[in-house]
Design an enzyme around this catalytic site. Structure first.
Site, mmCIF file in Angstrom:
data_model
loop_
_atom_site.group_PDB
_atom_site.id
_atom_site.type_symbol
_atom_site.label_atom_id
_atom_site.label_comp_id
_atom_site.label_asym_id
_atom_site.label_seq_id
_atom_site.Cartn_x
_atom_site.Cartn_y
_atom_site.Cartn_z
ATOM 1 N N CYS A 315 -49.179 44.904 59.370
ATOM 2 C CA CYS A 315 -49.078 43.604 60.227
ATOM 3 C C CYS A 315 -48.361 42.470 59.435
ATOM 4 O O CYS A 315 -47.363 42.581 58.904
ATOM 5 C CB CYS A 315 -50.398 43.469 60.712
ATOM 6 S SG CYS A 315 -50.621 42.136 61.949
ATOM 7 N N LEU A 316 -48.912 41.357 59.601
ATOM 8 C CA LEU A 316 -48.391 39.968 58.776
ATOM 9 C C LEU A 316 -48.546 40.461 57.146
ATOM 10 O O LEU A 316 -47.616 39.924 56.348
ATOM 11 C CB LEU A 316 -49.211 39.024 58.957
ATOM 12 C CG LEU A 316 -49.001 38.325 60.371
ATOM 13 C CD1 LEU A 316 -50.130 37.150 60.486
ATOM 14 C CD2 LEU A 316 -47.536 37.786 60.554
#
Length: 581
Positions: A315-316
């Site tokens: 994800c991030l």
């Protein structure tokens, strides 16, 4: 005498932030100004589009005729025979799948509701002159509003609930009332949802053995204990997202990706981010890059010297890894052997429905609130995700637990999802503006060390995973890195969503994936063409990634020791940061 034009505006600096922060608290951090601008844009342009209005009136008339014909045919068919539906329910819509919805009068209710949804979809799309962001917001708001009145969400109009109530003499409603009271009590006390107490971090989940070998203000670095007599010489460094606790990759022993890697002969390190408080309000993206990724990489290089590192980001965390890899490529740093991105975006021009909550008005409201608290809470983020998947995360739960009286059993992934974390004010504002709003990374403007980086400099072998039903990082957005980097890229599209698609251990007959490799410098293949060309494989994608890593790793050697020099173990996994509430 009026003040000079260049006089400082003290009242704007002192009063407005407090007013905006109070406003944010009163509206659950959702900008009413943004909603009003979207609604006004749509309504004004619709009023100035008589042709569109005539089309909508004609559509409403035709739908009314279809419903009348359907009702007449259904009455003529009798209670035991089926009549052709006025409109087919979308295949992915599970709300009316039960056969009870085909009985009179509930069939009329659900058909009318589906037709109403179709009308509003037509009304909110294709209006001349409406800004695309505003169009998406109005369409989303219409869907949310309609869901409130869905016959499936009401006691009196849901045949499944009515049948259950008659069969059980109302016992289901009594159980539902008890569930509601229990949930209200837990919410008021700030306690986790019922059943989460059976999944304690370090006891039930996050239990793969290891040691914390580095602890600083931003993160703890965990080195996992080898379970094989020999390991591949290149260690794996995992960078999870800071909006989630790392142990999603180390849930129960049967579905822990970290345990799977360790058991297959890999030396694994994983970052565990701090759960920040008000005192961490000034932590920014540079801190997460320097004290997070680079500090971890330096430790791994010391503990496992003279070996390149397979870096993986989720994800991030994957976005942060891509930023770091681009900066390392720019600076001639060749310590990475490969890069793997799990559901991670690098181009944010089409971030999916999450963009509904990202514009200047919305971000400014969040910034005003974070200026007072110093962070964004996990509950605030969870609210946005809940709205994006309102049926799965809200309405189906209300119907099942409070009307049908069926409490869904808690599992490790659900318990992890309830274990929320916070984000520092500065960092949250920076990544919302730089990445989502301005798309600085894909456009070559994101600065690292005072100079911009470009993803076009990355030439590392790259493995990317997208998930079919991802509402956080849509796979077509994840896919875009292939337009930006010339590196050899293996892209995997797996069934499941943002979390369940990644936590996908082998042996699940419901899982499948597609995979295709583009050689370094190869031609770009658009997403639809990729879908048509990539072969489908049953089961989990984990073994495919393992084979990919093995092909880019050396022959097994003796496992490295745990910690080294300045990186002596300071505690057992899972560490202390993951336990912070």
């Amino acid at each position: 005498m009026p003040p000079p034009a260049n006089a400082p505006l003290f009242m704007a600096e002192r009063l407005d932030p407090a007013i905006h922060a109070a406003l944010a608290r009163s509206v659950a951090s959702l900008s009413h100004a943004s909603a009003l601008m979207a609604g006004s844009d749509w309504a004004l342009h619709l009023a100035a589009s008589p042709g569109k209005c005539m089309d909508l009136a004609h559509l409403a008339l035709r739908q009314g005729q279809e419903m009348a014909a359907y009702a007449q045919a259904r009455m003529a068919a009798g209670p035991d025979r089926e009549a052709r539906h006025a409109v087919a329910t979308p295949a992915q819509d599970r709300r009316f799948a039960d056969p009870a919805w085909q009985q009179w009068p509930f069939n009329l209710m659900h058909q009318s509701f589906v037709l109403t949804e179709q009308w509003w979809a037509a009304a909110t799309h294709g209006v001349w002159g409406v800004d695309k962001h505003h169009e998406d917001m109005v369409a989303f708001a219409a869907r949310q509003f309609l869901d409130i009145f869905s016959p499936g969400n009401q006691l009196a109009t849901n045949p499944v609930v009515l049948n259950r109530t008659l069969a059980q003499g109302g016992a289901n409603l009594a159980r539902g009332a008890l569930h509601l009271l229990e949930d209200a009590r837990r919410h008021a006390a700030g306690a986790p949802p019922a059943g989460a107490e059976n999944f304690v971090v370090g006891r039930d989940v996050g239990i793969t053995p290891g040691k914390v070998v580095l602890k600083n203000r931003v993160m703890e670095l965990i080195q996992y204990t080898p379970t094989t007599p020999a390991v591949h010489p290149e260690p794996i460094l995992i960078v999870p997202a800071w909006i989630m606790k790392y142990y999603i990759l180390d849930l129960s022993p049967h579905n822990s990706l970290i345990k799977y890697l360790v058991d297959q002969g890999h030396t694994v390190f994983c970052i565990s981010w701090i759960n920040p408080g008000a005192e961490d309000r000034d932590l920014g993206m540079d801190d997460y890059l320097d004290q997070g990724f680079h500090a971890a990489l330096n430790a791994v290089n010391t503990i496992v010297p003279q070996a390149k590192v397979h870096a993986a980001g989720y994800c991030l965390g994957g976005t942060l890894l891509a930023i770091a890899a681009a900066a390392m490529a720019r600076d001639g740093d060749e310590r990475l052997a490969s890069m793997t991105l799990f559901a991670a975006q690098t181009d944010f021009t089409e971030p999916g429905e999450l963009a509904l909550f990202i514009d200047n008005s919305q971000i400014s409201l969040l910034e005003a609130q974070m200026a007072q608290t110093g962070y964004l809470t996990g509950a605030q983020m969870a609210g946005a995700f809940q709205m994006l998947r309102s049926y799965d995360l809200l309405w189906s739960r209300l119907v099942n637990e409070y009307l049908l009286g069926e409490r869904a059993p808690m599992n490790d992934l659900m318990a992890w999802n309830a274990d929320t974390t916070r984000m520092p004010a500065t960092m949250h504002s920076q990544y919302l503006r730089r990445l989502f709003l301005d798309d600085d990374l894909s456009e070559g403007r994101y600065p690292v060390g005072g100079k911009p980086v470009t993803l076009g400099d990355i030439t590392l072998p790259t493995f990317m995973v997208g998930t079919v039903t991802d509402h956080v990082a849509p796979w077509r957005s994840v896919f875009k890195l292939q337009q930006l980097s010339p590196s050899e890229t293996t892209f995997v599209l797996t069934s499941g969503g943002h979390n369940a698609g990644i936590v996908s251990p082998p042996g699940n007959p419901r899982r499948h994936f597609q995979m295709l490799t583009r050689p370094a410098g190869g031609n770009y293949l658009p997403p639809d063409a990729w879908l048509a060309a990539a072969p489908e494989t049953p089961d989990s994608w984990w073994p495919a990634w393992l084979a990919w890593l093995k092909a880019r790793s050396g022959a097994p050697v003796k496992p490295p020791r745990t910690g080294s020099g300045a990186y002596k173990p300071v505690g057992d996994a899972p560490g202390t940061y993951v336990l912070q509430k």
